[in-house]
Write an enzyme that holds these catalytic residues in place. Structure first.
Site, short mmCIF file in Angstrom:
data_model
loop_
_atom_site.label_atom_id
_atom_site.label_comp_id
_atom_site.label_asym_id
_atom_site.label_seq_id
_atom_site.Cartn_x
_atom_site.Cartn_y
_atom_site.Cartn_z
N ARG A 240 0.85 -1.18 0.00
CA ARG A 240 0.00 0.00 0.00
C ARG A 240 0.89 1.24 0.00
O ARG A 240 1.95 1.26 0.63
CB ARG A 240 -0.92 0.03 1.23
CG ARG A 240 -2.10 -0.92 1.13
CD ARG A 240 -3.12 -0.47 0.09
NE ARG A 240 -4.33 -1.29 0.08
CZ ARG A 240 -4.51 -2.36 -0.67
NH1 ARG A 240 -3.54 -2.77 -1.47
NH2 ARG A 240 -5.64 -3.04 -0.64
N GLU A 269 -3.74 7.29 -4.37
CA GLU A 269 -3.94 6.96 -5.78
C GLU A 269 -5.42 7.07 -6.17
O GLU A 269 -6.30 6.78 -5.36
CB GLU A 269 -3.41 5.56 -6.08
CG GLU A 269 -4.01 4.44 -5.25
CD GLU A 269 -3.35 3.09 -5.48
OE1 GLU A 269 -4.09 2.12 -5.73
OE2 GLU A 269 -2.10 3.00 -5.39
N HIS A 287 -1.15 0.10 -10.01
CA HIS A 287 -1.78 -0.85 -9.08
C HIS A 287 -2.33 -2.07 -9.83
O HIS A 287 -3.52 -2.37 -9.79
CB HIS A 287 -2.90 -0.16 -8.30
CG HIS A 287 -3.23 -0.84 -7.00
ND1 HIS A 287 -3.70 -0.17 -5.90
CD2 HIS A 287 -3.16 -2.15 -6.62
CE1 HIS A 287 -3.90 -1.02 -4.91
NE2 HIS A 287 -3.58 -2.24 -5.33
N SER A 290 -2.35 -7.66 -8.83
CA SER A 290 -3.18 -8.87 -8.93
C SER A 290 -3.90 -8.98 -10.26
O SER A 290 -4.81 -9.79 -10.42
CB SER A 290 -4.22 -8.88 -7.79
OG SER A 290 -5.10 -7.78 -7.90
#
Length: 314
Positions: A240, A269, A287, A290
Site C-alpha cells: 500500500r 492513488e 496498481h 493482482s
C-alpha cells in the site's frame, strides 16, 4: 435463508468476474464505469443482504452507520481492508469477507517486475526507443543495478512475501526479512530474520515492501530507514502506498540515496505525488499487482463461496 441473498456489486468488474455474481445470485451491479459516491452506494444498498466493494470504495464509520439494516455482509474484492472501517462494521454485526491467499503469486510476479524494471532502468530505455532518440549500443548506456546475487530484504514475510522470497532463490539472492514475529524454520526457508526494520534496511540491496497496511505501518519507510540502505539500493512497494513517506522517498531518489524505485501502489492513488511522474528512476505501475484473469476470477470465486456459506448457514 431459503432464497438467494440479494447482492449488489459496486465494483467495475471484468465481465467474467461480474458473471460469477450474476449467475450465482442474480446480483445487481454498478454499470456507470466509475467509483460510486458514498450517497450512491448507500442508495444501491437499500434492500440488499450483501454488498461487494473494492479498494477505491471507501466505507468509513459514518458510511457504515448509514448502511441499511438489511445489509448483513460486506465483501471487499481485495486483501487489504484499510478502505473500510472494520470496527464500525463489527459494532453493527456486519460480517466482512476479503480475498486473502488467492493473489499471492500474481503479486509476487509483479514485485519482480517492479524490481527488475527499476534496477535495469526500463522507463529510461523505453523512452529512448519510443522517442526515437536511441543512438545505438554503447558500453556506457543505462548502466543499471545487478539483481543476481544481491541481497533482498522483505518487509512483511506473509504469503506474498514468501512467494517473493521463493522467486529470489532463482536469482541466487540472500533473503532477509522483518516481521512483527519471527517465522518458523519451515516458513523461513533459509531467510535471515531481523528484529528491526533498520537492521533489515542495512542488509537490503533491494527492499521490497509486502506488509499489510495499518495505522502502525503508515509512514514506516521514512528518511531514517532509507538512509540505512546500502549504496545503489532499490525500493519496491507491492503493498500500500502510505507505508512509504512520499517526500522522503522522492528526496532519496533525487539525491541518489536510493538508486531507483519500483512502485505499484501510491498514497492517495490515483492522485499520486506529482514528482513520481517526473523522476526517471521511478518504475511506476497503476496498481496492477493482482491483475491477471486467473487471479481476478479466483478472487471472485472466493467471495461467492463465502456468501454461499454464510447465507446457507454452512
Amino acid at each position: 435463508m431459503t432464497t438467494k441473498p440479494r447482492v449488489y456489486v459496486a465494483c467495475n468488474f471484468p465481465q467474467e468476474v461480474l458473471d460469477l455474481f450474476i449467475n450465482r445470485f442474480n446480483a445487481s451491479y454498478n454499470d456507470t464505469g466509475r467509483v460510486l459516491t458514498t450517497d450512491e452506494l448507500i442508495a444501491h444498498a437499500l434492500g440488499m443482504d450483501a454488498i461487494v466493494l473494492t479498494a477505491p470504495d471507501r466505507l468509513d464509520a459514518a458510511a457504515v452507520q448509514r448502511l441499511p439494516a438489511s445489509v448483513k455482509v460486506v465483501c471487499t474484492y481485495s486483501v487489504g481492508t484499510d478502505h473500510i472501517d472494520l470496527d464500525a462494521l463489527q459494532a453493527r454485526g456486519i460480517t466482512v469477507f476479503s480475498t486473502p491467499d488467492v493473489l499471492d503469486e500474481s503479486c509476487a510476479d509483479a514485485a519482480w517486475l517492479l524490481m527488475l524494471g527499476a534496477a535495469r532502468r526500463v522507463i529510461e530505455g523505453i523512452d529512448l526507443v519510443r522517442n526515437g532518440t536511441w543512438q545505438g549500443w554503447s558500453p556506457r548506456q543505462l548502466i543499471g543495478r545487478e539483481v543476481w546475487g544481491s541481497r533482498l530484504g522483505i518487509l512483511g514475510m506473509g504469503r506474498i512475501g514468501r512467494a517473493i522470497a521463493k522467486r529470489a532463490r532463482g536469482f541466487d539472492m540472500a533473503v532477509h526479512y522483518h516481521n512483527r514475529n519471527r517465522l518458523g524454520p519451515e516458513l523461513e526457508a533459509g531467510a535471515q530474520y531481523h528484529s528491526s526494520l533498520k537492521s533489515l534496511a542495512e542488509h537490503s540491496d533491494f527492499l521490497c515492501i509486502a506488509c499489510p497496511a495499518s495505522p502502525s505501518t503508515r509512514g514506516l519507510v521514512n528518511k531514517e530507514i532509507l538512509e540505512c540502505l546500502p549504496a545503489d539500493a532499490v525500493v519496491c512497494n507491492i503493498s500500500r502506498g502510505d507505508i512509504v513517506r512520499d517526500e522522503d522517498l522522492i528526496l532519496a531518489l533525487k539525491t541518489g540515496t536510493v538508486a531507483a524505485a519500483g512502485l505499484d501502489v501510491f498514497a492517495g492513488e490515483p492522485d499520486i505525488h506529482p514528482e513520481y511522474r517526473q523522476l526517471p528512476n521511478v518504475f511506476g505501475l497503476p496498481h496492477i499487482g493482482s491483475s491477471t484473469m486467473r487471479t481476478r476470477l479466483a478472487m471472485g470465486e472466493l467471495l461467492c463461496s463465502g456468501l454461499d456459506s454464510y447465507f446457507s448457514g454452512s
